[in-house]
Write an enzyme that holds these catalytic residues in place. Sequence first.
Site, PDB file in Angstrom:
ATOM      1  N   GLY A  68       0.838  -1.189   0.000  1.00 47.97           N
ATOM      2  CA  GLY A  68       0.000   0.000   0.000  1.00 47.97           C
ATOM      3  C   GLY A  68       0.872   1.238   0.000  1.00 47.97           C
ATOM      4  N   CYS A 126       6.069   0.008   7.841  1.00 48.03           N
ATOM      5  CA  CYS A 126       5.639   1.134   7.011  1.00 48.03           C
ATOM      6  C   CYS A 126       6.806   1.589   6.148  1.00 48.03           C
ATOM      7  CB  CYS A 126       5.155   2.283   7.897  1.00 48.03           C
ATOM      8  SG  CYS A 126       4.627   3.754   6.986  1.00 48.03           S
ATOM      9  N   HIS A 172      -2.871   7.048   7.114  1.00 48.21           N
ATOM     10  CA  HIS A 172      -1.920   7.992   6.521  1.00 48.21           C
ATOM     11  C   HIS A 172      -2.628   9.250   6.042  1.00 48.21           C
ATOM     12  CE1 HIS A 172       2.085   6.301   6.446  1.00 48.21           C
ATOM     13  NE2 HIS A 172       1.678   5.154   5.943  1.00 48.21           N
TER      14      HIS A 172
END
Length: 214
Positions: A68, A126, A172
């Site tokens: 992602g 992340c 985010h």
Amino acid sequence: MGTPSDRAPLAERVEELLAEGVPLTIVAAGDPVLRRGTEPYDGQLEPALLARFVEALRVTMHAAPGVGLAAPQVGVPLRIAVIEDPAPVPDEVRLARGRVPQPFRVLVNPVYEPVGDARAAFFEGCLSVPGWQAVVARHAEVRLTGQDEHGRALDEVFSGWPARIVQHETDHLDGALYLDRAEPRSLASNLAMAERWAQPTPEEAARALGFELP
């Protein structure tokens, strides 16, 4: 870091980013763009420019590699993210984490809400916090609403690992990093993860590092 001036109109900023070539530079934690939240997308980019930007996000996500990527992670404060997960994992991981393949898709103005009270905790990383992972307890199932890149309505229930992905990317867009939701005692380097905590669930890590799971 190669990101255009915050004062420039968003279309101009995106054009400047794309002119630098792909993959785009991923913004690291500490850059204010990751904390400011985003503007809802309402046509700031012409269709052709939006398509180019979405493709750049896709290429950048694949190159990282990740499952992602949100627009703020490349310095653009628009409420747009992309996800895709081929889920190349062993069966025991797939079963423990509910990790099933997800096709490439674009999330525009996504919002999620929990479905039920169940929560699941797993190590999470992340692209904007390279080198580290931590355990995050998230909703086991969520309803995601929004649109795709063509303006078509999105209203879908996600569970298992796909639910984790859409929560992570939508966070985010709200200026939140996974570390904001993580169990601090679980923080581990990628090396420690590979050497100690590669099990399908974080139960051994919880016992050894001294934190609780939901």
